[in-house]
Design an enzyme around this catalytic site. Structure first.
Site, PDB file in Angstrom:
ATOM      1  N   LYS A 200      -2.417 -16.186   9.427  1.00 25.39           N
ATOM      2  CA  LYS A 200      -1.714 -15.263  10.313  1.00 25.39           C
ATOM      3  C   LYS A 200      -0.976 -15.959  11.452  1.00 25.39           C
ATOM      4  O   LYS A 200       0.147 -16.390  11.291  1.00 25.39           O
ATOM      5  CB  LYS A 200      -2.664 -14.190  10.827  1.00 25.39           C
ATOM      6  CG  LYS A 200      -3.061 -13.166   9.757  1.00 25.39           C
ATOM      7  CD  LYS A 200      -3.712 -11.956  10.328  1.00 25.39           C
ATOM      8  CE  LYS A 200      -4.108 -10.939   9.250  1.00 25.39           C
ATOM      9  NZ  LYS A 200      -2.983 -10.313   8.560  1.00 25.39           N
TER      10      LYS A 200
ATOM     11  N   TYR B  49     -13.504  -7.389   5.365  1.00 29.30           N
ATOM     12  CA  TYR B  49     -12.230  -7.492   4.646  1.00 29.30           C
ATOM     13  C   TYR B  49     -11.819  -8.962   4.656  1.00 29.30           C
ATOM     14  O   TYR B  49     -11.788  -9.600   5.713  1.00 29.30           O
ATOM     15  CB  TYR B  49     -11.138  -6.647   5.310  1.00 29.30           C
ATOM     16  CG  TYR B  49      -9.788  -6.859   4.655  1.00 29.30           C
ATOM     17  CD1 TYR B  49      -9.447  -6.178   3.493  1.00 29.30           C
ATOM     18  CD2 TYR B  49      -8.877  -7.761   5.192  1.00 29.30           C
ATOM     19  CE1 TYR B  49      -8.229  -6.398   2.870  1.00 29.30           C
ATOM     20  CE2 TYR B  49      -7.653  -7.982   4.577  1.00 29.30           C
ATOM     21  CZ  TYR B  49      -7.333  -7.303   3.419  1.00 29.30           C
ATOM     22  OH  TYR B  49      -6.134  -7.528   2.813  1.00 29.30           O
TER      23      TYR B  49
ATOM     24  N   TYR C 100       0.829  -1.205   0.000  1.00 28.29           N
ATOM     25  CA  TYR C 100       0.000   0.000   0.000  1.00 28.29           C
ATOM     26  C   TYR C 100       0.864   1.255   0.000  1.00 28.29           C
ATOM     27  O   TYR C 100       0.664   2.175   0.799  1.00 28.29           O
ATOM     28  CB  TYR C 100      -0.969  -0.009   1.196  1.00 28.29           C
ATOM     29  CG  TYR C 100      -2.017  -1.085   1.084  1.00 28.29           C
ATOM     30  CD1 TYR C 100      -3.146  -0.904   0.300  1.00 28.29           C
ATOM     31  CD2 TYR C 100      -1.859  -2.309   1.744  1.00 28.29           C
ATOM     32  CE1 TYR C 100      -4.100  -1.899   0.170  1.00 28.29           C
ATOM     33  CE2 TYR C 100      -2.810  -3.313   1.617  1.00 28.29           C
ATOM     34  CZ  TYR C 100      -3.924  -3.100   0.824  1.00 28.29           C
ATOM     35  OH  TYR C 100      -4.856  -4.087   0.701  1.00 28.29           O
TER      36      TYR C 100
ATOM     37  N   ASP D 296     -14.259 -16.648   8.398  1.00 30.30           N
ATOM     38  CA  ASP D 296     -12.906 -16.172   8.116  1.00 30.30           C
ATOM     39  C   ASP D 296     -12.248 -15.828   9.453  1.00 30.30           C
ATOM     40  O   ASP D 296     -12.414 -14.726   9.975  1.00 30.30           O
ATOM     41  CB  ASP D 296     -12.963 -14.964   7.193  1.00 30.30           C
ATOM     42  CG  ASP D 296     -11.586 -14.393   6.883  1.00 30.30           C
ATOM     43  OD1 ASP D 296     -10.601 -14.830   7.509  1.00 30.30           O
ATOM     44  OD2 ASP D 296     -11.495 -13.483   6.033  1.00 30.30           O
TER      45      ASP D 296
END
Length: 447
Positions: free
Chosen positions: A284, A146, A18, A255
Site C-alpha cells: 500500500k 483480511y 467488487y 501483515d
C-alpha cells in the site's frame, strides 16, 4: 470520445472492483488529483478521505515523488530481477531494514499486497519443510481478518464473515481463532479488562497448543484488523502472541500492508507492542500510492533455513519484482515521510477525527465510533447501502468508500486541520441524512 461516450464505454465494458456487470454501481470519472483533493470531470472537487485505499499518504501529484519517477525514467523503467539487480532496489532495501523492527534482515519484493502475503505463506511452509517438518503446512489466522484477494491470501480471511465465503470449499484449509476483544485503549488496571485480555490470550494458547504440530505460522494484522472490520485491539495481545509462537514453535507473520508507514501512530503497528515478527508483509503506502509494489521481509534464520532446504532457494519470482520505477518512488516516499513530522501529523489528525465523529455515536443505527492514529471508524448496526450513502458524501464534497457496516476515514497524512474538519462535518451530514432515509426504508435495522 465525449464525456458521455467515455462513461457509456466504462459502464458497458470496464469491470470495477467488487462490482456487478449486470447492475453496476455508479462511478465518477476523475480528471486530476492534487494534494488531498480529487477533481472530477464534472468540475466537482472532493476532499479524499480514503487515501486511495490507504496508500496515498502524501496526497496526489507530489513534486518530490514526480521528480523521482522522472529521474528513474532516464535510466530504465523496468528490468528483470532474475540474475540482475539495480540501485533503486538496493536503496529501498537499505531504507526498509533501517526502519522495520530488529531482526528482520532479508527483503523479498513483489508487486502487490496479496502477493506479499502469498510469499509469506510460502516462506513459512518452505521453512518448515527445510527443517524436516513438512507436516507443519497450515496457518492460524484471526477471525475478522483480511489478508488479500488471491487464493492463498483468501484462505486466511475470516471464512464466515469475510468477503470470500463463496470460495470456501476450494481454498486451502486453515485454522482460525477468535479475534481479540480487548480494545486498544482498554485500561489494563481495570479488572474486567484484565479478565477479557486473559480470555483472548487463553483462546490463542488453546489454538496453538491444539494445532502446533500442523502449524507453520500464525498470521495477524497487528493492532488493527482492516477490511475485516476495522477492529483495534490491545498491544498486550500482540506481545502474548509473540511469546506463544516461540513457545509452540510457530512463526509469527505480521501483515502490515494496511498499517505500515505511520498510519496507526507508529511507523509500524508492531511497534505499539515492541515486538518483531519472523515475517512481515508491506505494501500500500510503500510507494506513496504511485505504483504497485510490496515487500515481504524475514529474519536471517528463516532465510538461511529455506536456502539450505531441498530446493536450495526460495521458490518464487514475480515478473515485475523490484520494478525500478516503483523502487525509486518508494525510496522518495520513505525519505519524504521520515523528513516530515509524521507522528505529530498523525496525532493531530486523530484528534480532529475523534472530535468530528464522536457525536455520531449517539445516533440510532450507529453501533460504535472509534479512532486509531489517522483512522476514524463509524460502525453501523446494519450493512451500509453504498449506492445511497456515497452520493450523499459527494454532495458534501468528500470522497468516502464504505464497506459492509463500516463508514471510515483514512485521509492522507498531509491532510490539514481544515481538511479533516471538512471530512468529518461532511460525513456527519451525510450519515445523518442516510440514517433518516434508511430508517424510513428499513426500520427493523435500527431498533
Amino acid at each position: 470520445m465525449s464525456a458521455t461516450e467515455l462513461a457509456a464505454f466504462d459502464r458497458e465494458h470496464i469491470w470495477h472492483p467488487y462490482s456487478s456487470m449486470t447492475n453496476p454501481a455508479p462511478v465518477w470519472q476523475v480528471a486530476s488529483a492534487q494534494g488531498v483533493r480529487i477533481r472530477l470531470t464534472d468540475g466537482r472537487e472532493l476532499v479524499d478521505g480514503m487515501s486511495s485505499w490507504w496508500c496515498a499518504v502524501h496526497g496526489y501529484n507530489h513534486p518530490v515523488l514526480n521528480a523521482a519517477l522522472q529521474r528513474q525514467l532516464q535510466n530504465m523503467a523496468h528490468v528483470m530481477f532474475g540474475g540482475l539487480t539495480h540501485e533503486p532496489a538496493i536503496e529501498l532495501g537499505r531504507r526498509l531494514l533501517a526502519l522495520v523492527p530488529d531482526g528482520l534482515e532479508k527483503v523479498f519484493y513483489s508487486d502487490s499486497g496479496s502477493v506479499a502475503v502469498e510469499v509469506a505463506i510460502k516462506m513459512a511452509i518452505q521453512y518448515q519443510q527445510a527443517r524436516g517438518k513438512a507436516h507443519k503446512s497450515r496457518l492460524l489466522a484471526l477471525e475478522f481478518g483480511y489478508h488479500g484477494d488471491t487464493l492463498g491470501a483468501m484462505s486466511l480471511c475470516d471464512p464466515q464473515r469475510g468477503m470470500h465465503h463463496l470460495f470456501a470449499g476450494l481454498l486451502p484449509q486453515q485454522f482460525f481463532v477468535a479475534a481479540p476483544r480487548t480494545r486498544f485503549d482498554a485500561d489494563l488496571q481495570d479488572a474486567s479488562s484484565q479478565a477479557l485480555l486473559a480470555q483472548d490470550i487463553a483462546a490463542l494458547r488453546a489454538a496453538l497448543e491444539q494445532h502446533q504440530h500442523e502449524l507453520a505460522a500464525f498470521i495477524v494484522e497487528p493492532i488493527l484488523q482492516g477490511a475485516g472490520g476495522m477492529r483495534c485491539y490491545h498491544p498486550a495481545y500482540l506481545q502474548a502472541a509473540r511469546e506463544l509462537c516461540d513457545e509452540f514453535d510457530v512463526l509469527l507473520i505480521a501483515d502490515e500492508i494496511a498499517t505500515g508507514f505511520g498510519r496507526t501512530g507508529e511507523l509500524f503497528a508492531c511497534n505499539h507492542a515492541g515486538i518483531s515478527p519472523d515475517i512481515m508483509c508491506l505494501g500500500k503506502a510503500i510507494t506513496g500510492g504511485y505504483l504497485t509494489l510490496a515487500a515481504t521481509l524475514t529474519t536471517r534464520h528463516v532465510a538461511e533455513t529455506i536456502s539450505q532446504g531441498e530446493a536450495g532457494c526460495f521458490m518464487h519470482g514475480p515478473t515485475f519484482m523490484a520494478n525500478p520505477l516503483a523502487c525509486s518512488v518508494a525510496c522518495a516516499s520513505i525519505d519524504l515521510l521520515m523528513a516530515s513530522d509524521w507522528r505529530s501529523n498523525c496525532e493531530r489528525i486523530n484528534a480532529g477525527l475523534a472530535a468530528g465523529l464522536v457525536s455520531l455515536a449517539e445516533l440510532p443505527g450507529v453501533q460504535d465510533v472509534r479512532t486509531l492514529g489517522a483512522i476514524g471508524v463509524v460502525e453501523m448496526t446494519a450493512n451500509v447501502n453504498t449506492r445511497m450513502l456515497q452520493p450523499l458524501c459527494l454532495e458534501q464534497g468528500i470522497w468516502v468508500r464504505p464497506f459492509a457496516n463500516l463508514v471510515y476515514l483514512m485521509p492522507p497524512l498531509v491532510a490539514t486541520d481544515a481538511d479533516i474538519q471538512l471530512l468529518t462535518s461532511g460525513l456527519q451530514t451525510a450519515v445523518r441524512a442516510y440514517l433518516e432515509q434508511a430508517t424510513r426504508n428499513n426500520p427493523a435495522d435500527f431498533v
